[in-house]
Design a protein around this motif. Sequence first.
Motif, mmCIF file in Angstrom:
data_model
loop_
_atom_site.group_PDB
_atom_site.id
_atom_site.type_symbol
_atom_site.label_atom_id
_atom_site.label_comp_id
_atom_site.label_asym_id
_atom_site.label_seq_id
_atom_site.Cartn_x
_atom_site.Cartn_y
_atom_site.Cartn_z
ATOM 1 N N ASN A 108 -10.054 -3.391 -32.732
ATOM 2 C CA ASN A 108 -9.086 -4.370 -32.125
ATOM 3 C C ASN A 108 -7.994 -4.743 -33.203
ATOM 4 N N ALA A 109 -7.122 -3.722 -33.637
ATOM 5 C CA ALA A 109 -6.115 -3.831 -34.712
ATOM 6 C C ALA A 109 -5.015 -4.562 -34.060
ATOM 7 N N ALA A 110 -4.877 -4.146 -32.744
ATOM 8 C CA ALA A 110 -3.768 -4.921 -32.213
ATOM 9 C C ALA A 110 -3.807 -6.371 -31.476
ATOM 10 N N GLY A 111 -4.994 -6.953 -31.788
ATOM 11 C CA GLY A 111 -5.307 -8.182 -31.667
ATOM 12 C C GLY A 111 -5.193 -8.644 -30.171
ATOM 13 N N GLU A 112 -6.065 -7.787 -29.361
ATOM 14 C CA GLU A 112 -5.928 -8.003 -27.688
ATOM 15 C C GLU A 112 -6.979 -8.869 -27.457
ATOM 16 N N ALA A 113 -6.835 -9.346 -26.272
ATOM 17 C CA ALA A 113 -7.863 -10.362 -25.749
ATOM 18 C C ALA A 113 -9.076 -9.729 -25.502
ATOM 19 N N ALA A 114 -10.121 -10.611 -25.413
ATOM 20 C CA ALA A 114 -11.560 -10.320 -25.521
ATOM 21 C C ALA A 114 -11.822 -9.426 -24.134
ATOM 22 N N ILE A 115 -11.209 -9.893 -22.958
ATOM 23 C CA ILE A 115 -11.481 -9.090 -21.671
ATOM 24 C C ILE A 115 -10.918 -7.778 -21.731
ATOM 25 N N VAL A 116 -9.823 -7.516 -22.630
ATOM 26 C CA VAL A 116 -9.055 -6.155 -22.541
ATOM 27 C C VAL A 116 -10.013 -5.304 -23.488
ATOM 28 N N VAL A 117 -10.377 -5.684 -24.526
ATOM 29 C CA VAL A 117 -11.280 -4.973 -25.352
ATOM 30 C C VAL A 117 -12.761 -4.694 -24.703
ATOM 31 N N GLN A 118 -13.092 -5.697 -23.918
ATOM 32 C CA GLN A 118 -14.391 -5.179 -23.172
ATOM 33 C C GLN A 118 -14.082 -4.229 -22.096
ATOM 34 N N ARG A 119 -13.210 -4.272 -21.554
ATOM 35 C CA ARG A 119 -12.686 -3.457 -20.528
ATOM 36 C C ARG A 119 -12.714 -1.924 -20.768
ATOM 37 N N ARG A 120 -11.827 -1.790 -22.090
ATOM 38 C CA ARG A 120 -11.837 -0.486 -22.622
ATOM 39 C C ARG A 120 -12.888 0.125 -23.120
#
Length: 200
Positions: free
Chosen positions: A35-47
């Motif tokens: 998560n180098a871009a610092g995205e939200a937890a829900i986005v990381v989980q979805r990906r």
Amino acid sequence: MRQLIGRGLARTAGLWPDIARVYGWVHRAAHILGNAAGEAAIVVQRRFNGLAAAMARHGRRAGRLAEAVDHFCKVARSYRPGLFHCYAVPDLPCTNNGLEQLFGSQRYHERRATGRKMASPAAVLRGEVRLIAATATRLHPPTPRELGHVSQEQWRELRCRLDQRRRAPCAPVSDAIQPRIWPPWSTKHASQLCRPSFFA
């Protein structure tokens, strides 16, 4: 050396396509969790869920590494409920390495203080107090003002619970785990040991 490397590559040439394909999947998973871009937890989980589903769907394309891909998906499913909290909670580490090192240092200090090679039995009876208090004190020594605001009611409940645990009777040792001596020992065997004919 060149000949050895050449023979090794030639004999393992059939494995490299599967390794390259699985390495791409695993590298992609590491990139998402990094998560180098610092995205939200829900986005990381979805990906990550999308990648894990694709790996499970196309795992047979990994050839000889299909079983390893299945194992990766199985472990990912078991870790998934607690895998994304670090992206939602500020300053929460992504791994538990720091936590393991913290408790390891506590075990080291207790071993130095008590002289015991193994964990002290008191750590089992009063672990919820001793471990937490020692760890919290080392990270942030409490001030007199903070100690003065401790709830006496919670303190009494904790002391009562610890006393009940300390006074609880120990479970009797079952026959299944008692060491057995065969043949049964007696004074007759002891007298035989003292005779030179026993060693002959």
